[in-house]
Design a protein around this motif. Structure first.
Motif, PDB file in Angstrom:
ATOM      1  N   LEU B 394       0.835  -1.201   0.000  1.00 64.54           N
ATOM      2  CA  LEU B 394       0.000   0.000   0.000  1.00 64.54           C
ATOM      3  C   LEU B 394       0.869   1.250   0.000  1.00 64.54           C
ATOM      4  O   LEU B 394       0.629   2.193  -0.750  1.00 64.54           O
ATOM      5  CB  LEU B 394      -0.939  -0.002   1.207  1.00 64.54           C
ATOM      6  N   ILE B 397       2.553   1.698  -3.433  1.00 63.52           N
ATOM      7  CA  ILE B 397       1.630   2.267  -4.412  1.00 63.52           C
ATOM      8  C   ILE B 397       1.386   3.736  -4.090  1.00 63.52           C
ATOM      9  O   ILE B 397       1.340   4.595  -4.978  1.00 63.52           O
ATOM     10  CB  ILE B 397       0.302   1.473  -4.425  1.00 63.52           C
ATOM     11  N   VAL B 400       4.016   5.959  -5.471  1.00 63.44           N
ATOM     12  CA  VAL B 400       3.878   6.322  -6.883  1.00 63.44           C
ATOM     13  C   VAL B 400       2.886   7.473  -7.030  1.00 63.44           C
ATOM     14  O   VAL B 400       3.137   8.453  -7.731  1.00 63.44           O
ATOM     15  CB  VAL B 400       3.416   5.112  -7.728  1.00 63.44           C
ATOM     16  N   SER B 401       1.780   7.361  -6.314  1.00 62.55           N
ATOM     17  CA  SER B 401       0.761   8.403  -6.417  1.00 62.55           C
ATOM     18  C   SER B 401       1.282   9.764  -5.970  1.00 62.55           C
ATOM     19  O   SER B 401       1.153  10.764  -6.686  1.00 62.55           O
ATOM     20  CB  SER B 401      -0.462   8.001  -5.575  1.00 62.55           C
ATOM     21  N   VAL B 402       1.897   9.810  -4.788  1.00 62.83           N
ATOM     22  CA  VAL B 402       2.327  11.125  -4.301  1.00 62.83           C
ATOM     23  C   VAL B 402       3.553  11.634  -5.041  1.00 62.83           C
ATOM     24  O   VAL B 402       3.739  12.847  -5.185  1.00 62.83           O
ATOM     25  CB  VAL B 402       2.575  11.134  -2.772  1.00 62.83           C
ATOM     26  N   VAL B 404       4.049  11.266  -8.235  1.00 67.09           N
ATOM     27  CA  VAL B 404       3.505  11.917  -9.431  1.00 67.09           C
ATOM     28  C   VAL B 404       2.937  13.282  -9.077  1.00 67.09           C
ATOM     29  O   VAL B 404       3.215  14.286  -9.743  1.00 67.09           O
ATOM     30  CB  VAL B 404       2.404  11.034 -10.067  1.00 67.09           C
ATOM     31  N   ALA B 405       2.137  13.320  -7.999  1.00 61.36           N
ATOM     32  CA  ALA B 405       1.509  14.572  -7.609  1.00 61.36           C
ATOM     33  C   ALA B 405       2.549  15.660  -7.347  1.00 61.36           C
ATOM     34  O   ALA B 405       2.405  16.798  -7.768  1.00 61.36           O
ATOM     35  CB  ALA B 405       0.644  14.361  -6.364  1.00 61.36           C
ATOM     36  N   LYS B 466      -2.491  -1.063   8.116  1.00 61.71           N
ATOM     37  CA  LYS B 466      -3.417  -0.591   7.094  1.00 61.71           C
ATOM     38  C   LYS B 466      -4.130   0.660   7.555  1.00 61.71           C
ATOM     39  O   LYS B 466      -4.311   1.604   6.787  1.00 61.71           O
ATOM     40  CB  LYS B 466      -4.425  -1.688   6.753  1.00 61.71           C
ATOM     41  N   TRP B 470      -4.162   4.252   5.481  1.00 60.69           N
ATOM     42  CA  TRP B 470      -5.325   4.945   4.936  1.00 60.69           C
ATOM     43  C   TRP B 470      -5.416   6.382   5.432  1.00 60.69           C
ATOM     44  O   TRP B 470      -5.613   7.311   4.651  1.00 60.69           O
ATOM     45  CB  TRP B 470      -6.618   4.187   5.273  1.00 60.69           C
ATOM     46  N   PHE B 473      -2.433   8.427   4.001  1.00 57.26           N
ATOM     47  CA  PHE B 473      -2.506   8.684   2.565  1.00 57.26           C
ATOM     48  C   PHE B 473      -3.494   9.818   2.264  1.00 57.26           C
ATOM     49  O   PHE B 473      -3.180  10.761   1.534  1.00 57.26           O
ATOM     50  CB  PHE B 473      -2.921   7.394   1.849  1.00 57.26           C
ATOM     51  N   VAL B 474      -4.674   9.720   2.841  1.00 58.65           N
ATOM     52  CA  VAL B 474      -5.643  10.795   2.614  1.00 58.65           C
ATOM     53  C   VAL B 474      -5.172  12.078   3.288  1.00 58.65           C
ATOM     54  O   VAL B 474      -5.288  13.174   2.723  1.00 58.65           O
ATOM     55  CB  VAL B 474      -7.038  10.368   3.140  1.00 58.65           C
ATOM     56  N   TYR B 477      -2.483  14.212   1.402  1.00 54.19           N
ATOM     57  CA  TYR B 477      -3.062  14.954   0.281  1.00 54.19           C
ATOM     58  C   TYR B 477      -3.872  16.143   0.795  1.00 54.19           C
ATOM     59  O   TYR B 477      -3.826  17.236   0.232  1.00 54.19           O
ATOM     60  CB  TYR B 477      -3.955  14.032  -0.550  1.00 54.19           C
ATOM     61  N   VAL B 481      -2.214  19.379  -0.961  1.00 61.79           N
ATOM     62  CA  VAL B 481      -2.839  19.875  -2.194  1.00 61.79           C
ATOM     63  C   VAL B 481      -3.295  21.326  -2.024  1.00 61.79           C
ATOM     64  O   VAL B 481      -3.085  22.147  -2.926  1.00 61.79           O
ATOM     65  CB  VAL B 481      -3.987  18.944  -2.642  1.00 61.79           C
ATOM     66  N   PRO B 482      -3.904  21.677  -0.862  1.00 66.74           N
ATOM     67  CA  PRO B 482      -4.281  23.091  -0.702  1.00 66.74           C
ATOM     68  C   PRO B 482      -3.112  24.058  -0.770  1.00 66.74           C
ATOM     69  O   PRO B 482      -3.306  25.246  -1.064  1.00 66.74           O
ATOM     70  CB  PRO B 482      -4.932  23.120   0.686  1.00 66.74           C
TER      71      PRO B 482
ATOM     72  N   LEU C   5      -8.608   1.176  -2.809  1.00 67.38           N
ATOM     73  CA  LEU C   5      -7.460   2.031  -3.109  1.00 67.38           C
ATOM     74  C   LEU C   5      -7.678   2.760  -4.419  1.00 67.38           C
ATOM     75  O   LEU C   5      -7.425   3.970  -4.533  1.00 67.38           O
ATOM     76  CB  LEU C   5      -6.191   1.175  -3.163  1.00 67.38           C
ATOM     77  N   ILE C   8     -10.186   5.568  -3.863  1.00 67.55           N
ATOM     78  CA  ILE C   8      -9.618   6.698  -3.115  1.00 67.55           C
ATOM     79  C   ILE C   8      -8.676   7.509  -4.006  1.00 67.55           C
ATOM     80  O   ILE C   8      -8.698   8.745  -4.000  1.00 67.55           O
ATOM     81  CB  ILE C   8      -8.866   6.208  -1.862  1.00 67.55           C
ATOM     82  N   ILE C   9      -7.859   6.814  -4.790  1.00 65.78           N
ATOM     83  CA  ILE C   9      -6.942   7.540  -5.670  1.00 65.78           C
ATOM     84  C   ILE C   9      -7.733   8.389  -6.661  1.00 65.78           C
ATOM     85  O   ILE C   9      -7.404   9.559  -6.913  1.00 65.78           O
ATOM     86  CB  ILE C   9      -5.996   6.553  -6.400  1.00 65.78           C
ATOM     87  N   ILE C  12      -9.231  11.418  -4.844  1.00 66.29           N
ATOM     88  CA  ILE C  12      -8.223  12.445  -4.581  1.00 66.29           C
ATOM     89  C   ILE C  12      -7.899  13.198  -5.861  1.00 66.29           C
ATOM     90  O   ILE C  12      -7.744  14.429  -5.868  1.00 66.29           O
ATOM     91  CB  ILE C  12      -6.957  11.806  -3.978  1.00 66.29           C
ATOM     92  N   SER C  16      -8.441  17.177  -6.367  1.00 66.91           N
ATOM     93  CA  SER C  16      -7.316  18.065  -6.704  1.00 66.91           C
ATOM     94  C   SER C  16      -7.599  18.844  -7.979  1.00 66.91           C
ATOM     95  O   SER C  16      -7.355  20.048  -8.063  1.00 66.91           O
ATOM     96  CB  SER C  16      -6.031  17.258  -6.900  1.00 66.91           C
ATOM     97  N   MET C  19     -10.008  21.565  -7.358  1.00 71.72           N
ATOM     98  CA  MET C  19      -9.433  22.708  -6.662  1.00 71.72           C
ATOM     99  C   MET C  19      -8.833  23.704  -7.646  1.00 71.72           C
ATOM    100  O   MET C  19      -8.940  24.921  -7.468  1.00 71.72           O
ATOM    101  CB  MET C  19      -8.368  22.247  -5.669  1.00 71.72           C
ATOM    102  N   PHE C  53      -1.059  14.285 -14.746  1.00 71.93           N
ATOM    103  CA  PHE C  53      -1.423  13.920 -13.373  1.00 71.93           C
ATOM    104  C   PHE C  53      -2.628  12.987 -13.382  1.00 71.93           C
ATOM    105  O   PHE C  53      -2.614  11.908 -12.788  1.00 71.93           O
ATOM    106  CB  PHE C  53      -1.730  15.196 -12.581  1.00 71.93           C
ATOM    107  N   ALA C  56      -1.908   9.533 -14.999  1.00 70.42           N
ATOM    108  CA  ALA C  56      -1.095   8.659 -14.155  1.00 70.42           C
ATOM    109  C   ALA C  56      -1.911   8.138 -12.978  1.00 70.42           C
ATOM    110  O   ALA C  56      -1.887   6.946 -12.660  1.00 70.42           O
ATOM    111  CB  ALA C  56       0.147   9.393 -13.669  1.00 70.42           C
ATOM    112  N   GLN C  57      -2.663   9.014 -12.319  1.00 69.34           N
ATOM    113  CA  GLN C  57      -3.409   8.584 -11.137  1.00 69.34           C
ATOM    114  C   GLN C  57      -4.549   7.657 -11.533  1.00 69.34           C
ATOM    115  O   GLN C  57      -4.794   6.644 -10.872  1.00 69.34           O
ATOM    116  CB  GLN C  57      -3.965   9.797 -10.379  1.00 69.34           C
ATOM    117  N   LEU C  60      -3.005   4.401 -12.383  1.00 67.42           N
ATOM    118  CA  LEU C  60      -2.590   3.700 -11.171  1.00 67.42           C
ATOM    119  C   LEU C  60      -3.801   3.098 -10.466  1.00 67.42           C
ATOM    120  O   LEU C  60      -3.795   1.930 -10.062  1.00 67.42           O
ATOM    121  CB  LEU C  60      -1.853   4.667 -10.242  1.00 67.42           C
TER     122      LEU C  60
END
Lengths: 228, 616, 280
Positions: B394, B397, B400-402, B404-405, B466, B470, B473-474, B477, B481-482, C5, C8-9, C12, C16, C19, C53, C56-57, C60
């Motif tokens: 988890l 993965i 990878v998500s963050v 990229v962000a 886990k 969770w 991860f949330v 962001y 992000v803000p 997952l 949730i991705i 998000i 984003s 926003m 973005f 990719a998300q 994923l």
């Protein structure tokens, strides 16, 4: 290559890598650590390990002096207060001493490779003495400048002079301590093959480092007093 | 034969006394854990400081009775003073970047697992390895001492972790905390540089010299490639920081003028008052060049080990070879090398040559290409996979998500024309926090959950893990992000409050939202700490290979014996990610599994790089 | 777990993108000639960034959903990669990124690779902890000499030399006043540490470095009053090193800048009251 070895000399010789087998410069193998005979595996690696370590350490020290040198060059162009100090003449002696010490160090190392322990020891001692002599000549240069009223903050060029000589001198002192350690601990031939390889490896690494210190001094000397 | 190797390399008996076993240990495994413990402690301090910062930004006029007792000047009238806030900013950045992100990923996990993954019994220079940890530790203590050195007005210096000259060079007259606080900061970081260099020396020599039979470079796990490249980056960049630090110290203490120009005026003219001595001709930009020449490779030092761990863990739990092993190695190199040529993108607005700015800008966007390759390959690894969603997976993965962000906004910030607006705004803070403060941390979480069983012989609690994932991860962001929105408003960095400007009037709701998210996310980390401690004593016992992974650390006991392999050094026959090989009895083949379990010809996609490190 | 997952991705990602797209948090309106070019370059970039973005998300999230291990799933596909794909996506990425990079230089070049156009109005800016000082040449359009030895933070912040005849008509003020639709050249200096000149609506920022005199130029094209902030950490009151920039119609500007110190400050005060900050 045979797994059995007839003499320590042959093992050490083979391990140092000056023999016919070439191993790509620093003793690491092109396609990984696998070889036909496990027996010599670690023994072959030992001297290479110290050698690689010496070169890697030199890499970082080079970057330190590259950073300071580029600061030197940038600073020389930045204000209108760049007035290079006159070179203390004793620095010619410094240069001669450290060049000589590289020669003596090299003689010492070759003597060790020929297993001439007494010769190794005496030339090593001479190198240490010359190293100390170099540091003494640097202190003399400092004293001359101080007597002329030139201190570290007097002008940017003098700042760099003190900084470069101090930084180089400290690293050289480290080298002298390493050589002294070699003199104290490993002047005698070691009892085991592994011990002997360690001795040779340490001496080799120290030699590489010592030559580097010599070359570094020459570069700094040229930069400080012959670069425009 | 193998016995002879063991004798030759490891002549000393394992240590017996408590001090030699756990305090001044030469064992890379103990040293690795020491680094991790250091990072775990440092991150608590860093997080606490960030919470204080958030509270100040959300409630600038709030009263702090307890802290006001410890720092009376810093909380004059009970209210956190702006200089106190700035010192929190400085210490938070310094602690996190150096003592968390540059310790655990490399000195922690790298020290523990590099030797084992390449089949070695220890690092090349165990004594230097021990020194590298203790030197780093001393550096941390010196930094913490700065908290108390400013006479209660601040927790250290106020110049930011970047310590731009001349603010950092002029002493107390430039602001509270700029006296002893800066001096201690420089000394701490100089000590840290030395510790880091000793570590880099070990990593490079070990990897080049001590790989076991069959472990060619192209059969190494990607974690090893990452640790190696990181060590090279550290070797070449930390000396530059050290050089800059020495020059800064000389400017502060010896009256030199490397960074301080002439005619400084701070209520008095330089040279006319003992508080502001005479200086002439120095260049503030010189500090920035030296700092960022180090500073940019530093951020790749912070992220590369996490990338290596992510590749490793994704492949393991996807039960699939990593997609494009060779391309991944190339990308690691490209990122490392290019990382040395882009430092000027921190300095677009600095007054340096606009031509060099253009060059730096174009190089900066180029470095996005290898990062993109890695992202595609991570997703490609998951395509066609059979994913097991364990906690380490988890977090991998999530990495990878963050990543990229965070990485993608580099395309905005790297352009000179856009940097006119975004330089020194929260948009920058958003970018680097997502990549360093989140992605890199996720890499460490993934590594911890993954390797904990090996290190301690017990599994971590999966349910708690886990839960930790969770919320975190949330939460991350929600926090970061803000920050982009704040940057779009034009909100500048390092402001103690946002009440002075009309153009920031829409900021407060964003600021408050972030603060709440931050408090929740930071609090949940307690679950992670609890899980660590609880699992050491009560976790389910782990065998040699609980994850059914393929690399050499999973061939030995959990935890490994003192010499890693109980005298029998493995020989490597194949690459590191041989999962789901058609025709093989299990869905994984370990690296030391002898030949005989062959790969059937003509299967799946056109193969990219070969399972055993050689081209097909 | 894989489905959760993935969801949730995607959520998000959606939040984003919302926003950014919602427009609730965006740049204040541009007031400079080069501003629109910056804004359009940002729009292009953020679209590319947004697509990358999201792709990719979403990708994923999709793979973790689709390829989660279920009881009936086959073994994973044994593949070491695909060289052709690697080459393709590397090339595409390189082309897109380098194009963005090249495009992103044009406004920069227009402002920094050319000297200020002839006819620019020159103002000297001297930043300090924690205030801005703007030095106007006055009616004779020649700056009076300055001498650091004459600096006094209260009476003579930039150290104007009163014995210099050119200094008689100079004005030094904490407020920046510039003419609309006419290029302005600022000469940026600092007395102590590095500061940075930042007016968001101008789409312009530049550090002021002690020991350097940095020349920059721009043209404002909307009359009004705007806030000026410091954008480089300069000490404890960095957050309130505030001033204003007044963009005046040509006639008001000419009147003001022909005045010397005293009258200048009075008139400037009136103008600061007359003009309002933009609505945010």
């Amino acid at each position: 290559m045979a797994a059995t070895v007839t003499s320590t000399e042959q093992v050490v010789d083979a391990a140092i890598g000056t023999g016919a087998q070439s191993r790509g410069g620093n003793g690491f193998h092109k396609n990984g650590g696998g070889h036909a005979d496990d027996d010599g595996l670690a023994r072959r690696y030992l001297p290479a390990r110290y050698r690689i370590g010496a070169w890697v350490a030199i890499g970082s020290i080079v970057m330190l002096f590259v950073a300071l040198s580029s600061a030197y060059i940038v600073r020389s162009a930045s204000g209108n207060d760049w007035h290079p100090i006159a070179m203390p003449k004793v620095l010619w002696l410094s240069t001669a001493i450290i060049l000589a010490s590289s020669v003596t160090m090299e003689i010492s190392r070759r003597a060790l490779k020929r297993q001439e322990d007494r010769s190794y020891g005496s030339w090593l001692t001479l190198t240490v003495v010359l190293g100390l002599g170099f540091l003494a000549s640097q202190l003399i240069a400092w004293r001359q400048l101080i007597r002329q009223g030139v201190y570290i903050a007097s002008n940017p060029h003098s700042s760099f002079f003190y900084l470069f000589t101090a930084a180089h001198g400290l690293h050289l002192l480290g080298g002298i301590l390493a050589l002294t350690y070699l003199l104290a601990r490993t002047r005698q031939r070691r009892a085991t093959i592994e011990g002997e390889l360690r001795r040779v490896g340490a001496a080799e690494a120290a030699t590489i480092y010592w030559h580097f210190m010599d070359g570094l001094w020459v570069c700094l000397f040229l930069l400080l007093f012959f670069w425009k | 034969m193998a016995k002879a190797t063991h004798d030759v390399v490891h002549r000393h008996e394992p240590p017996k006394s408590f001090i030699r076993k756990y305090i001044f240990s030469l064992d890379h495994k103990v040293i690795g854990i020491q680094y991790i413990l250091l990072a775990l402690s440092a991150v608590v301090v860093g997080m606490a400081m960030s919470v204080l910062m958030r509270l100040r930004l959300s409630w600038p006029e709030a009263h702090w009775t307890t802290l006001a007792k410890i720092f009376p000047t810093g909380f004059a009238g009970g209210i956190m003073q702006p200089e106190f806030y700035l010192s929190l900013v400085t210490m938070h950045g310094t602690i996190m970047v150096f003592f968390v992100l540059t310790t655990a990923p490399q000195g922690g996990f790298g020290n523990y697992f590099l030797p084992i993954q390449i089949g070695a019994e220890d690092m090349a220079f165990p004594f230097l390895n021990m020194m590298s940890f203790w030197v780093t530790f001393v550096g941390f203590v010196v930094l913490l001492s700065a908290i108390f050195a400013s006479g209660g007005a601040t927790v250290g210096s106020i110049g930011g972790w970047t310590q731009y000259a001349p603010l950092s060079a002029l002493g107390e007259i430039a602001g509270p905390g700029q006296g002893t606080g800066v001096t201690l900061w420089v000394i701490s970081i100089a000590i840290f540089c030395v510790g880091s260099l000793l570590g880099a020396l070990n990593f490079i020599t070990t990897l080049l010299n001590m790989r076991t039979r069959g472990m060619s470079l192209m059969r190494m796990p990607l974690t090893c490639w990452a640790w190696f490249t990181t060590a090279v980056l550290a070797l070449l960049s930390f000396p530059v920081l050290l050089g800059g630090g020495i020059l800064l110290l000389l400017d502060r203490l010896a009256g030199t003028s490397f960074f301080i120009p002439a005619n400084e005026y701070l209520g008095v003219l330089a040279g006319s008052d003992p508080r502001l001595p005479y200086h002439a001709g120095g260049s503030p930009l010189l500090w920035q060049h030296l700092f960022w020449f180090f500073g940019h490779p530093e951020v790749y030092i912070a992220i590369l080990p996490g990338m290596g761990a992510t590749s490793h863990i994704l492949s393991t739990f996807a039960r699939k070879p990593i997609f494009g092993y060779r391309a991944m190695v190339f990308a690691i190199f490209a990122i490392g090398m290019l990382g040395f040529f882009v430092w000027g993108h921190h300095m677009f607005m600095s007054g340096m040559s606009p031509y060099s700015a253009i060059a730096f800008s174009i190089l900066t966007l180029s470095i996005g290409v290898p990062s993109a390759i890695k992202t595609f390959n991570w997703i490609g690894t998951l395509w066609g996979a059979k994913i097991r969603f364990t906690t380490p997976m988890l977090f991998a993965i999530g990495f990878v998500s963050v990543f990229v962000a965070g990485g993608i906004t580099g395309l905005v910030l790297g352009q000179t024309s856009l940097d006119f607006f975004f330089h020194d705004t929260y948009f920058v803070t958003a970018h680097f926090h997502l990549v360093m403060g989140v992605a890199s941390i996720f890499g460490m979480f993934a590594a911890t959950y993954f390797w904990f069983p090996k290190m301690f012989g017990r599994m971590m609690h999966e349910g708690l893990g886990k839960f930790h994932f969770w919320i975190t991860f949330v939460g991350v962001y929600a926090i970061f992000v803000p920050f982009h929105a704040m940057g779009l408003l034009g909100m500048p960095r390092r402001y103690a409050q946002f009440t002075e400007y009309e153009f920031l009037k829409h900021a407060p709701p964003l600021v408050m939202f972030v603060t709440i998210a931050a408090i929740v996310t930071v609090s949940v980390q307690a679950v992670f700490y609890f899980n660590l401690v609880w699992s050491v004593f009560k976790g389910k016992k782990a065998g040699e290979n609980p994850w059914e992974a393929t690399t050499l650390e999973w061939t030995t006991a959990s935890p490994p014996p003192h010499d890693n392999f109980a005298g029998v050094i493995p020989t490597v026959y194949r690459g590191p990610y041989e999962f789901s090989v058609p025709g093989a009895p299990k869905d994984f083949i370990m690296q030391n599994e002898p030949e005989g379990v062959e790969v059937a010809a003509g299967l799946g996609e056109t193969s990219g790089n070969g399972g055993d490190g050689h081209k097909h | 777990m894989g489905r959760a997952l993935g969801v949730i991705i995607w959520f998000i990602t959606l939040a984003s993108v919302w926003m950014f797209l919602s427009g609730r948090w965006w740049f204040p309106a541009s007031i400079s000639e080069h501003g629109p070019a910056v804004d359009s370059q940002f729009t292009i970039t953020i679209i590319v960034v947004g697509i990358a973005f999201t792709a990719a998300q979403v990708g994923l999230g999709w793979v973790v959903w689709k390829y989660r291990d279920t009881a009936d799933a086959q073994r994973a596909t044994y593949s070491h990669g695909n060289n052709r794909l690697e080459i393709i996506w590397t090339l595409v990425t390189a082309v897109v990124f380098i194009s963005l990079a090249v495009m992103g230089q044009s406004v920069w070049a227009s402002l920094h690779l050319h000297a200020a156009p002839p006819g620019s109005y020159q103002i000297e800016v001297v930043a300090q902890q924690f205030a801005w000082n703007f030095h106007y040449p006055g009616k004779d359009t020649v700056f009076g000499k300055t001498d650091p030895n004459l600096i006094d933070d209260t009476t003579n912040p930039v150290g104007v030399d009163p014995t210099d005849p050119n200094a008689k008509d100079d004005a030094v003020s904490p407020t920046l006043v510039i003419p609309v639709n006419r290029p302005v050249e600022l000469v940026l200096r600092s007395k102590d540490v590095t500061h940075s000149f930042w007016v968001p609506q101008l789409r312009f920022k530049q550090d002021l470095v002690p020991g350097m005199a940095i020349h920059v130029h721009f043209t404002a094209n909307k009359v009004g009053k705007y806030e000026l902030a410091c954008a480089e950490l300069c000490g404890m009151n960095h957050y309130k090193m505030k001033s204003f920039m007044l963009v005046l119609p040509q006639d008001e500007f000419d009147d003001l800048t022909r005045m010397a110190q005293g009258p200048f400050q009075d008139r400037k005060g009136q103008l600061l009251d007359k003009y309002q900050l933009p609505q945010y």
